[in-house]
Write an enzyme that holds these catalytic residues in place. Structure first.
Site, PDB file in Angstrom:
ATOM      1  CB  SER A 147       1.892  -8.040   0.601  1.00 56.46           C
ATOM      2  OG  SER A 147       0.757  -8.353   1.227  1.00 56.46           O
ATOM      3  CB  THR A 162      -0.857   0.041   1.172  1.00 59.71           C
ATOM      4  OG1 THR A 162      -1.765  -1.239   1.067  1.00 59.71           O
ATOM      5  CG2 THR A 162      -1.697   1.218   1.185  1.00 59.71           C
ATOM      6  CB  THR A 196      -0.454  -4.451   6.085  1.00 59.93           C
ATOM      7  OG1 THR A 196      -1.682  -4.450   5.314  1.00 59.93           O
ATOM      8  CG2 THR A 196       0.073  -2.984   6.199  1.00 59.93           C
ATOM      9  CG  ASP A 197      -3.795  -7.706   2.930  1.00 63.57           C
ATOM     10  OD1 ASP A 197      -4.268  -7.621   3.802  1.00 63.57           O
ATOM     11  OD2 ASP A 197      -3.836  -7.115   1.952  1.00 63.57           O
TER      12      ASP A 197
END
Lengths: 162, 162, 162, 162
Positions: free
Chosen positions: C52, C10, C81-82
């Site tokens: 990700s 992101t 972040t995932d």
């Protein structure tokens, strides 16, 4: 083509991070036109880069002269808000019966500070100048006033009809 | 008073930080008017909140109906850019010979993303609507076109005369 | 010197104004370091520029390999972040007993969108990496977790200890 | 829990749009923590809201006293950059042998102006304070210095080791 004359004012104030004070460097007009994706044919010229409280009669004479000799019939002037009305009136008197549409505009918050009204006012001034009949106008707060019918309310910062 | 009809479009897209996608929630119009220090007398109404690629004939009929029954003679419509021209033409056909000045505008970049052209376009549309004669117009990129003389160039994203 | 490995996420998403979608182009890391007036001695290298959720085992092997062969003992990795925790754990397993301090960080909102947490997280990760003992860490939300003691709460978007 | 003591400084300067000058109103700390999606347990207290050039010995004594009596062992102080080092040294002298980790930080550009280094520095200071041993530190430009080993270079605005 629209002529844009830059005189400074809050529009173009920047933050000097070494001194912690506000100052003028270059105009943000080209950057603002880019951000607005403007496709207007414009010619930008910086006449001065000052706080309008410091504008002298000689400065105003210079602005009048540039408008008088401008090849363009549509002129937008960016200007500090404190004496914008005074300059508008000087233009109206000097250019009586002229063939040019002149719109003055400015900002309450510097463009560089992120939360400025400058982009809104610029879009507004560039639109009014394309459709209004010859004369001298002030475009602020989404409104447009003729030079002889406007004042800045110093307590609210708002331009209003008189 | 100026009527503002909100239909969604890029203007009002937001970033969903959980899903990592773009979506619509509430309109940013009131916030934009505040940022622009607008002192215009406006009434904002959200008709729908959609991507203009998904706008149906029924949606357009709804927009036409709201314009037809509007008490205000000056109307600004915020709209996605992809089918803005289509809606403008639907309005022009339905309201032929009308007494209202209707200006559609939008943005290429969401207002929420910081570097949007939305504020410039909103200032522009709100100015054109005050001075243009009755008719249906598209105000984008600082320019204003009548509904039957404009197209969006899909390669450049720019609105141009036809 | 601190090594910064960029993998996308992101952090680096941008808005494509023609398509109206999010995409990756170049990393914003140098611009962010400039904005933060960082005077750290850093070397930035972009390994990939992906979401990700699309990161494969081969991608993770590449990241591990770059960390293993890095001349620097302090490494910050920007990451979606995932699956940040998954990559952190792959690094922890592969580099057990290593001499490097590796800190992964990311953002919930793209830096380009104005209201991002990215600058806060970058300042945080670059600070933790200078003082923590060798190991693999995740720095998000102002906190720092070891790779084996953290998960992303998908409902709130917050990283929490397990 | 981390104690945050606010003293003003560039961090919290705002633009007064009526006067065209910079001034202090409320601290932006809570807003910055929200933007950074911070999940740290913090308690914010505003001690004063001044330009650090105007900070007196009495003001510094007040800061020392608040640190001395703080229940928290981790303290971040936001402070103007001009005399940040002076206050750090006053704290180091007064709290010699203490059990608290105190980190001072600030900004070169006001947070309210959009392009501030404040968020980066805040993320940095909140991270250093969690992991450094007791002592008094200055966290600026991504770096961290002990109070007796730092000065602000007034020509470049950069904090550097001495």
């Amino acid at each position: 083509m629209i002529r844009i004359l830059v005189t400074g004012g809050t529009f173009d104030k920047e933050y000097n991070e070494l001194a912690g004070t506000l100052f003028f460097k270059d105009t943000h007009l080209p950057e603002m036109l880019r951000l607005g994706r403007s496709r207007l044919d414009v010619a930008v010229r910086t006449l001065m880069m000052i706080d309008s409280l410091e504008m002298t009669d000689a400065d105003r004479a210079l602005i009048v002269e540039h408008c008088r000799r401008s090849d363009e019939r549509q002129i937008v002037i960016t200007h500090g808000t404190d004496t914008m009305v005074e300059t508008a009136q000087a233009l109206a008197v000097a250019l009586t019966g002229g063939t040019r549409t002149i719109v003055l505009t400015g900002a309450m918050v510097p463009y560089a500070f992120g939360s400025s009204d400058g982009l809104f006012n610029l879009g507004s001034a560039l639109s009014f100048v394309q459709v209004l009949p010859p004369g001298v106008y002030v475009a602020m707060n989404g409104r447009c006033f003729t030079a002889d019918r406007v004042r800045k309310n110093r307590e609210t910062g708002v331009f209003e009809a008189i």
